[in-house]
Write an enzyme that holds these catalytic residues in place. Structure first.
Site, PDB file in Angstrom:
ATOM      1  N   GLY A   1     -18.059 -10.300  15.606  1.00  0.00           N
ATOM      2  CA  GLY A   1     -17.185 -11.242  14.929  1.00  0.00           C
ATOM      3  C   GLY A   1     -15.748 -10.968  15.331  1.00  0.00           C
ATOM      4  O   GLY A   1     -15.419  -9.868  15.783  1.00  0.00           O
TER       5      GLY A   1
ATOM      6  N   HIS B   1      -9.453  -8.938   8.134  1.00  0.00           N
ATOM      7  CA  HIS B   1      -8.469  -9.201   9.198  1.00  0.00           C
ATOM      8  C   HIS B   1      -7.697 -10.483   8.903  1.00  0.00           C
ATOM      9  O   HIS B   1      -6.483 -10.553   9.104  1.00  0.00           O
ATOM     10  CB  HIS B   1      -9.177  -9.345  10.540  1.00  0.00           C
TER      11      HIS B   1
ATOM     12  N   GLU C   1     -14.291  -9.275   8.678  1.00  0.00           N
ATOM     13  CA  GLU C   1     -13.460 -10.269   9.376  1.00  0.00           C
ATOM     14  C   GLU C   1     -12.493 -10.964   8.429  1.00  0.00           C
ATOM     15  O   GLU C   1     -11.350 -11.258   8.800  1.00  0.00           O
ATOM     16  CB  GLU C   1     -14.350 -11.304  10.080  1.00  0.00           C
TER      17      GLU C   1
ATOM     18  N   VAL D   1      -1.580   1.525   5.557  1.00  0.00           N
ATOM     19  CA  VAL D   1      -1.951   1.482   4.138  1.00  0.00           C
ATOM     20  C   VAL D   1      -1.924   2.914   3.608  1.00  0.00           C
ATOM     21  O   VAL D   1      -2.645   3.784   4.128  1.00  0.00           O
ATOM     22  CB  VAL D   1      -3.348   0.856   3.953  1.00  0.00           C
TER      23      VAL D   1
END
Length: 715
Positions: free
Chosen positions: A204, A246, A243, A269
């Site tokens: 993906g 993202h 995905e 993060v």
């Protein structure tokens, strides 16, 4: 979609400026499957070198979003944002045409993972207990297309581009050739998810939020990495969770290098430790790669470990900052006005009754499974099956048996307790009966279109509008044949010419032959096309390939660069398939069918003629059960051929005797007969056929000890 957007997006996708889950785990992926890692940093460098202006645009979008994220202040009470989703399924009639149920399962998994409803979040590593966080983002299938049409959040496009490495071509096919609405599906209104068989070697991929347009804000995913049922699997089912991360501006846990195991990296993060990333679940010190004192978060959805279970609070903050940002239009998609306009609401109205069945052409006595496909909320069904048993039903997915040959309509009234919708499909179920006698011959001379063939032949066009048709421009015998206008077809398209049923139940092996003639040319040397023949013993429920590979491959044919039509008998080849081994016993049934399957590769036209099933050894002549014995019949000729209404038959005899002339159609039925007293030497008979329809016929001359059969065409 404007031209500028197409150009920019095409470059983005061809260069591969994507993030993605390109993973291969021998323990979890399917056996033999190899899905490559992605190389976002490499592709970004290609853009920097090849298109500096586009590179600067992408960098500016990322910088703007990063500044917004740093200044974002989380809400004190978490608003639940709803994202309307559309799944665009690209398929070519294979397993990649996944079910609605598999897509619903994928949406349920998204909602489970993004709302922290997954039970395995309670079983994360001890160092991360209490950290898994609720993102407060939910997903609903849209139910209103851009033109206001009702649909179920799923579009389907039949195309060979389901197997492609070109993302922009796949998305263009999904938008412009689907079964719901042809045009742009704005990324500011829908989260567009493209489902395909192959997307260039990735499981993906997508991009971070950007202002490059709809193409660069869509998600691409393999059909078998979607959901946990159907072609999906539990161990692969969180690829979409990854995905969407993202799409909401999360990078991989090791940062933007995009390859796990290369180097320790940071994703920006605070509560996800620096890591190299993993392609399997580590244990013990194997989870401490970058710092011997820190366990790395290998159970994070943005890793490749296949044991992902969680987002962290820091990741949640980053995603929620993205969803309220104008970059990529993320702040438009969840608004109340947009949710209402695209129908991503609770309890959407019933707006369409629909149904399908796996098989529409059946044999006498066969049972059909009907599947309700009405949408969006249905709790009542009223079916009508004229000619079927039962004739009515209130089941959701009834089974119906048809015992009489014919063509039948099917009707459904769907209801949700407050409203109803109706759908009637005429000529939907075709019940065929077998042709009882051999020989079987088809030269297409009696048809103007394939529809004239009735239940003797059917055409199927998978992924395009081109199909086998009757042509009067060429024939091996006669003036007509079946032609596929393949000159302009897209590579990968599949077209079928499928027979009705033929009764072979009283035949024996070693006594039957199937033959046909075909003509084909390549457009270019590189074209490699295939014409395959399949047999079915059970009315088309199952098919088996019966053509030898060397015969089915058309890659060695001559090259003609322009649209080609055969001009002589030398352009045709004959293929014989004798029923000569015990493997053919299974086809000696009442419901035998055969199918020609042509796979395009950008080549030239293909023609089929003189399909023949007959008793005996292979013969290069059409066999109609008319045995010839030419003893004492000499110099037999027929002129003109083709003719407009009169044909002249000439022959010579050694002795004066009675000669009978019979005219038959292609089934062997006698249409006309006359007997003359013929003389020694040359004789001529003039036969008027002006009352015959256009097509192919046979003339047989017979004496007491000789006969000769000739074929002619009435124009």
């Amino acid at each position: 979609m404007n031209r500028l957007l197409l150009g920019i997006s095409a470059l983005l996708f061809s260069a591969g400026i994507v993030t993605g889950q390109h993973t291969f785990n021998p323990q979890n992926a399917r056996e033999g499957e190899k899905v490559e890692y992605c190389h976002q940093h490499v592709k970004l460098e290609e853009i920097r070198v090849n298109d500096p202006a586009l590179y600067q645009q992408i960098m500016a979008d990322q910088a703007t979003l990063e500044a917004h994220t740093k200044n974002y202040v989380p809400e004190k009470s978490e608003t639940v944002y709803t994202i309307p989703v559309v799944f665009h399924v690209l398929h070519n009639g294979g397993a990649e045409n996944i079910s609605d149920e598999q897509i619903h399962d994928a949406v349920a998994i998204l909602n489970r993972d993004y709302r922290l409803l997954n039970a395995d979040a309670n079983n994360v590593h001890a160092d991360f207990q209490g950290i898994p966080a609720d993102v407060y983002i939910e997903f609903k299938l849209a139910t209103i297309a851009p033109n206001g049409a009702c649909f179920k959040g799923i579009t389907r496009t039949q195309t060979p581009l389901t197997n492609s490495s070109s993302g922009w071509q796949q998305l263009n096919a999904a938008f412009n050739n689907n079964d719901v609405y042809q045009g742009n599906w704005s990324h500011e209104k829908y989260l567009n998810i493209i489902v395909a068989e192959n997307i260039g070697g990735a499981a993906g991929y997508t991009m971070y939020p950007n202002n490059g347009g709809t193409m660069s804000n869509s998600i691409f995913i393999l059909h078998n990495y979607l959901g946990s049922i159907g072609t999906g699997a539990v161990q692969l089912s969180r690829a979409l969770t990854h995905e969407v991360g993202h799409w909401l501006n999360l990078s991989h846990t090791w940062g933007d290098t995009n390859n796990p195991g290369v180097a320790c990296g940071d994703d920006g993060v605070p509560d996800t430790p620096i890591t190299k990333g993993f392609t399997s679940c580590p244990s013990g010190n194997a989870a401490k790669v970058c710092d011997p004192n820190i366990v790395e978060n290998y159970e994070n959805y943005m890793d490749y470990s296949y044991c992902s279970k969680m987002f962290t609070p820091g990741q949640v903050t980053r995603m929620r900052a993205a969803i309220v940002s104008s970059t990529g239009g993320r702040n438009q998609i969840w608004t109340t006005s947009n949710l209402n306009s695209v129908g991503a609401i609770d309890n959407p109205p019933l707006c369409k009754a629909d149904f399908s069945t796996p098989k529409r052409v059946i044999c006498v006595g066969e049972t059909v499974q009907f599947n309700d496909e009405s949408y969006n909320t249905v709790n009542g069904w009223s079916w009508s099956f004229p000619g079927g048993t039962p004739a009515t039903s209130t089941s959701e997915n009834p089974s119906v048996t048809y015992n009489t040959p014919g063509t039948y309509q099917v009707s459904l009234t769907a209801s949700n307790g407050g409203s109803t919708q109706n759908e009637t499909k005429t000529g939907y179920i075709i019940v065929v009966s077998p042709e009882p006698n051999l020989p079987f011959h088809e030269g297409f001379e009696s048809y103007t279109t394939m529809a004239d063939a009735g239940t003797r032949f059917f055409v199927e066009s998978l992924g395009n509008s081109t199909a086998f048709e009757v042509t009067n421009t060429a024939g091996h015998t006669g003036a007509k044949s079946a032609r596929l206008n393949n000159f302009s077809q897209t590579a990968g398209n599949i077209d079928n010419l499928v027979s009705g049923t033929v009764d072979l139940s009283n035949e024996t092996i070693n006594n039957l032959t199937f033959s046909y003639r075909y003509a084909h040319r390549k457009k270019a040397t590189a074209n490699a096309e295939h014409l395959k023949v399949y047999f079915s013993p059970d009315c088309g429920s199952t098919w088996a390939l019966r053509t030898l590979p060397a015969v089915s491959s058309l890659s060695s044919s001559p090259v003609v660069a322009s649209a080609w039509t055969p001009a002589s008998s030398a352009d045709w080849k004959t293929v014989h398939i004798p029923f000569n081994t015990v493997a053919f016993n299974s086809y000696l049934t009442e419901n035998f069918r055969f199918k020609f399957e042509f796979t395009a590769d950008g080549g030239n036209n293909v023609y089929i003629d003189d399909i023949n099933i007959y008793r005996g050894a292979p013969s290069d002549d059409v066999v109609l059960g008319l045995a010839d014995n030419t003893e004492a019949l000499n110099g037999v000729t027929l002129f003109p051929n083709p003719n407009d209404g009169e044909v002249q038959v000439s022959f010579s005899l050694e002795n004066a005797q009675m000669v009978t002339l019979r005219v038959m159609d292609i089934s062997g039925k006698e249409l006309k007969a006359t007997t003359i007293q013929a003389n020694v030497g040359e004789n001529v008979i003039l036969m008027d056929n002006s009352d015959f329809a256009s097509g192919m016929y046979f003339i047989q001359l017979a004496t007491s000890n000789a006969n000769k059969t000739l074929q002619f065409i009435k124009k």
